[in-house]
Design a protein around this motif. Structure first.
Motif, mmCIF file in Angstrom:
data_model
loop_
_atom_site.group_PDB
_atom_site.id
_atom_site.type_symbol
_atom_site.label_atom_id
_atom_site.label_comp_id
_atom_site.label_asym_id
_atom_site.label_seq_id
_atom_site.Cartn_x
_atom_site.Cartn_y
_atom_site.Cartn_z
ATOM 1 N N GLY A 34 0.897 -1.095 -0.062
ATOM 2 C CA GLY A 34 -0.129 0.107 -0.168
ATOM 3 C C GLY A 34 0.936 1.240 0.055
ATOM 4 O O GLY A 34 1.894 1.213 0.547
ATOM 5 N N ALA A 35 0.650 2.122 -0.631
ATOM 6 C CA ALA A 35 1.451 3.505 -0.766
ATOM 7 C C ALA A 35 0.477 4.695 -1.438
ATOM 8 O O ALA A 35 -0.432 4.349 -2.164
ATOM 9 C CB ALA A 35 2.680 3.195 -1.768
ATOM 10 N N ALA A 36 1.159 5.647 -1.159
ATOM 11 C CA ALA A 36 0.377 6.828 -1.985
ATOM 12 C C ALA A 36 1.655 8.009 -2.387
ATOM 13 O O ALA A 36 2.661 8.041 -1.653
ATOM 14 C CB ALA A 36 -0.546 7.553 -1.227
ATOM 15 N N LEU A 37 1.334 8.595 -3.453
ATOM 16 C CA LEU A 37 2.254 9.749 -3.961
ATOM 17 C C LEU A 37 1.396 11.119 -4.049
ATOM 18 O O LEU A 37 0.487 11.128 -4.675
ATOM 19 C CB LEU A 37 2.998 9.281 -5.039
ATOM 20 C CG LEU A 37 3.806 10.220 -5.949
ATOM 21 C CD1 LEU A 37 5.010 10.602 -5.223
ATOM 22 C CD2 LEU A 37 4.102 9.668 -7.346
ATOM 23 N N GLY A 351 5.453 14.250 -1.363
ATOM 24 C CA GLY A 351 5.041 13.299 -0.285
ATOM 25 C C GLY A 351 4.927 12.023 -0.637
ATOM 26 O O GLY A 351 4.267 11.881 -1.706
ATOM 27 N N TYR A 352 5.512 11.038 -0.125
ATOM 28 C CA TYR A 352 5.255 9.500 -0.427
ATOM 29 C C TYR A 352 5.337 8.864 0.762
ATOM 30 O O TYR A 352 6.098 9.016 1.765
ATOM 31 C CB TYR A 352 6.752 9.185 -1.188
ATOM 32 C CG TYR A 352 6.254 7.679 -1.853
ATOM 33 C CD1 TYR A 352 5.838 7.536 -2.906
ATOM 34 C CD2 TYR A 352 6.856 6.670 -1.058
ATOM 35 C CE1 TYR A 352 5.653 6.256 -3.314
ATOM 36 C CE2 TYR A 352 7.117 5.421 -1.562
ATOM 37 C CZ TYR A 352 6.167 5.261 -2.581
ATOM 38 O OH TYR A 352 5.933 3.783 -3.193
ATOM 39 N N VAL A 353 4.476 8.152 0.980
ATOM 40 C CA VAL A 353 4.141 7.031 2.056
ATOM 41 C C VAL A 353 3.978 5.497 1.652
ATOM 42 O O VAL A 353 3.226 5.443 0.653
ATOM 43 C CB VAL A 353 2.979 7.749 3.219
ATOM 44 C CG1 VAL A 353 3.139 8.997 3.488
ATOM 45 C CG2 VAL A 353 1.571 7.423 2.502
ATOM 46 N N GLY A 361 17.451 2.379 5.801
ATOM 47 C CA GLY A 361 18.468 2.909 5.061
ATOM 48 C C GLY A 361 18.260 3.587 3.760
ATOM 49 O O GLY A 361 17.047 3.871 3.535
ATOM 50 N N ASP A 362 19.226 3.910 2.946
ATOM 51 C CA ASP A 362 18.733 4.933 1.850
ATOM 52 C C ASP A 362 18.550 4.011 0.632
ATOM 53 O O ASP A 362 19.129 4.081 -0.363
ATOM 54 C CB ASP A 362 20.030 5.439 1.573
ATOM 55 C CG ASP A 362 19.681 6.905 0.753
ATOM 56 O OD1 ASP A 362 18.631 7.409 0.794
ATOM 57 O OD2 ASP A 362 20.661 7.316 -0.076
ATOM 58 N N THR A 363 17.440 2.896 0.453
ATOM 59 C CA THR A 363 16.984 2.380 -0.341
ATOM 60 C C THR A 363 15.606 2.170 -0.804
ATOM 61 O O THR A 363 15.140 1.303 -1.162
ATOM 62 C CB THR A 363 17.462 0.730 -0.072
ATOM 63 O OG1 THR A 363 16.657 0.436 1.177
ATOM 64 C CG2 THR A 363 18.969 0.461 0.178
ATOM 65 N N SER A 364 15.345 3.464 -0.656
ATOM 66 C CA SER A 364 13.666 3.501 -0.798
ATOM 67 C C SER A 364 13.087 3.445 -2.121
ATOM 68 O O SER A 364 13.820 3.710 -3.089
ATOM 69 C CB SER A 364 13.260 5.066 -0.237
ATOM 70 O OG SER A 364 13.811 5.430 1.040
ATOM 71 N N ARG A 365 12.019 3.138 -2.237
ATOM 72 C CA ARG A 365 11.338 2.947 -3.673
ATOM 73 C C ARG A 365 11.073 4.074 -4.141
ATOM 74 O O ARG A 365 10.792 4.158 -5.412
ATOM 75 C CB ARG A 365 10.002 1.945 -3.583
ATOM 76 C CG ARG A 365 10.304 0.314 -3.341
ATOM 77 C CD ARG A 365 10.429 0.022 -2.022
ATOM 78 N NE ARG A 365 9.626 0.089 -1.195
ATOM 79 C CZ ARG A 365 9.496 0.252 0.105
ATOM 80 N NH1 ARG A 365 10.489 0.280 0.633
ATOM 81 N NH2 ARG A 365 8.561 0.363 0.651
ATOM 82 N N ASN A 366 10.908 5.171 -3.193
ATOM 83 C CA ASN A 366 10.485 6.624 -4.119
ATOM 84 C C ASN A 366 11.765 6.967 -4.559
ATOM 85 O O ASN A 366 11.395 8.107 -5.465
ATOM 86 C CB ASN A 366 10.422 7.547 -2.793
ATOM 87 C CG ASN A 366 11.167 7.703 -1.834
ATOM 88 O OD1 ASN A 366 12.269 8.063 -2.208
ATOM 89 N ND2 ASN A 366 10.936 7.535 -0.537
ATOM 90 N N GLY A 367 12.700 6.491 -4.527
ATOM 91 C CA GLY A 367 13.882 7.201 -5.473
ATOM 92 C C GLY A 367 13.701 7.363 -6.979
ATOM 93 O O GLY A 367 14.013 8.604 -7.337
#
Length: 377
Positions: A34-37, A351-353, A361-367
């Motif tokens: 589940g996610a939102a942008l 905003g991304y949740v 760590g610095d491996t977010s899918r938002n990148g």
């Protein structure tokens, strides 16, 4: 393919496709449950998308709000700056001017600016008080009494959880108003947001439960039992997704990591900070609080990091997700992938949740999303 809801400007059609792709299983990366942008450009909504599940069998909505972990720090910092401007706070004055007990352990010279920039040398709690490890006043009192400690080769050390108690208590001393009142009157109402310090402040239907992603995402449970076995905020188990799903976590003020927000709320707050008809702060103040206060080896994280006054800045070890942004944005990431940031030069608020906790760590899918957004501007 997952059904994506919401809307986007035609110029950001690529972003909608990438967002949908993030839910597809891949051998190269975790996939979303589940996610939102949400993206604003010059105060105008350009992207507002959501998909997936907020809880078992419950669809994500525009208002679904997971725990966003350290994104909370960026909102706390913003609130602090608003109150500091109201009260004429001198950032180079010692913290002890407003919080006399903070001078304990030889900390009488530590300034407000240093506290906000993770330079106070209080990255951990030397002597945890007995009882609830998250209890507000006991933790504040223990931090106020202990000496500072920071290796000389590091310009700063990330105050991963202590930041919330330290800056939050200073804010309370300066403002003389309750935390919820401050958040509502200074940030949520002006920005049209619904950020919550505590999950328990939200309606049950708005909370998005967290997943502990291993080979597949699974709902994280058993957090209250784990929390009952934790004696200090320095216990690494305290940041487990199961703990963040617990009643104990959601019922306490954890201003360094316990906030809950939708993507729309995070983006609206940063959009209101950098522009609009009635910005939360004047542009000159925003430039000052977003200015770099230290860069180098982080004594806590052991990577290169950079901090402004309560915000993260892009650095080799903490990129804020984008390779294309240079050093322009400021904001804060959360441990498992949520992020809120602003880029005043581009007029961008982001905003991304997410509720998938697939490794800190610095491996977010938002990148990749943030990189693509910069290409669309």
């Amino acid at each position: 393919m997952v059904a994506v809801h919401g809307s986007h400007d035609a110029a950001f059609a690529r972003i909608a496709r990438l967002f949908a792709d993030s839910f597809e299983p891949s051998p190269d990366r975790p996939h979303e449950r589940g996610a939102a942008l949400s993206v604003f450009v010059n105060g105008m909504p350009m992207v507002d998308l959501w998909a997936g599940e907020a809880r078992e069998g419950v669809a994500w909505t525009a208002d679904s709000a997971p725990c966003v972990f350290s994104c909370t720090k960026g909102i706390l910092a913003t609130l602090f700056h608003i109150v500091a401007q109201e009260r004429g706070v001198d950032y180079d004055a010692p913290v002890a001017r407003w919080w006399p007990e903070f001078a304990g352990g030889g900390k009488e010279a530590i300034t407000v600016r240093q506290l906000l920039a993770h330079q106070a040398g209080l990255t951990s709690l030397a002597d945890a008080p007995e009882g609830d490890p998250l209890a507000w006043q006991p933790v504040c009192d223990a931090l106020a009494a202990q000496p500072a400690s920071r290796p000389p080769e590091s310009p700063h050390g990330y105050h991963s959880l202590t930041f919330g108690w330290l800056v939050g208590e200073l804010l309370l001393r300066i403002a003389g108003e309750p935390l919820d009142v401050l958040l509502d009157t200074r940030i949520n109402r002006p920005a049209g947001a619904a950020f919550a310090w505590r999950g328990s402040d939200l309606s049950p239907g708005a909370i998005a439960d967290l997943n502990a992603f291993e080979d597949q995402p699974r709902w994280a449970t058993g957090g209250d039992a784990i929390l009952a076995d934790i004696a200090s905020i320095d216990d690494p188990r305290i940041l487990l997704p199961a703990v963040a799903n617990s009643r104990g976590w959601r019922g306490n003020y954890i201003l360094g990591a316990g906030g809950h927000a939708s993507a729309r709320s995070l983006a609206r707050i940063y959009a209101a900070l950098i522009g609009g008809d009635s910005p939360l702060l004047p542009p000159g103040i925003v430039r000052d609080i977003a200015s770099e206060r230290g860069r180098g080896l982080d004594s806590r994280l052991q990577v290169e990091s950079a901090y402004a006054s309560g915000y993260q800045l892009p650095a080799a070890g903490i990129t804020l997700g984008s390779r294309n942004s240079g050093d322009r944005p400021f904001g804060h990431k959360g441990a498992y992938g949520s992020a809120g940031l602003a880029d005043p030069e581009a007029g961008l608020a982001f905003g991304y949740v997410t509720n998938v906790c697939a490794g800190a760590g610095d491996t977010s899918r938002n990148g990749p999303l943030l990189d693509a957004i910069y290409e669309c501007l």
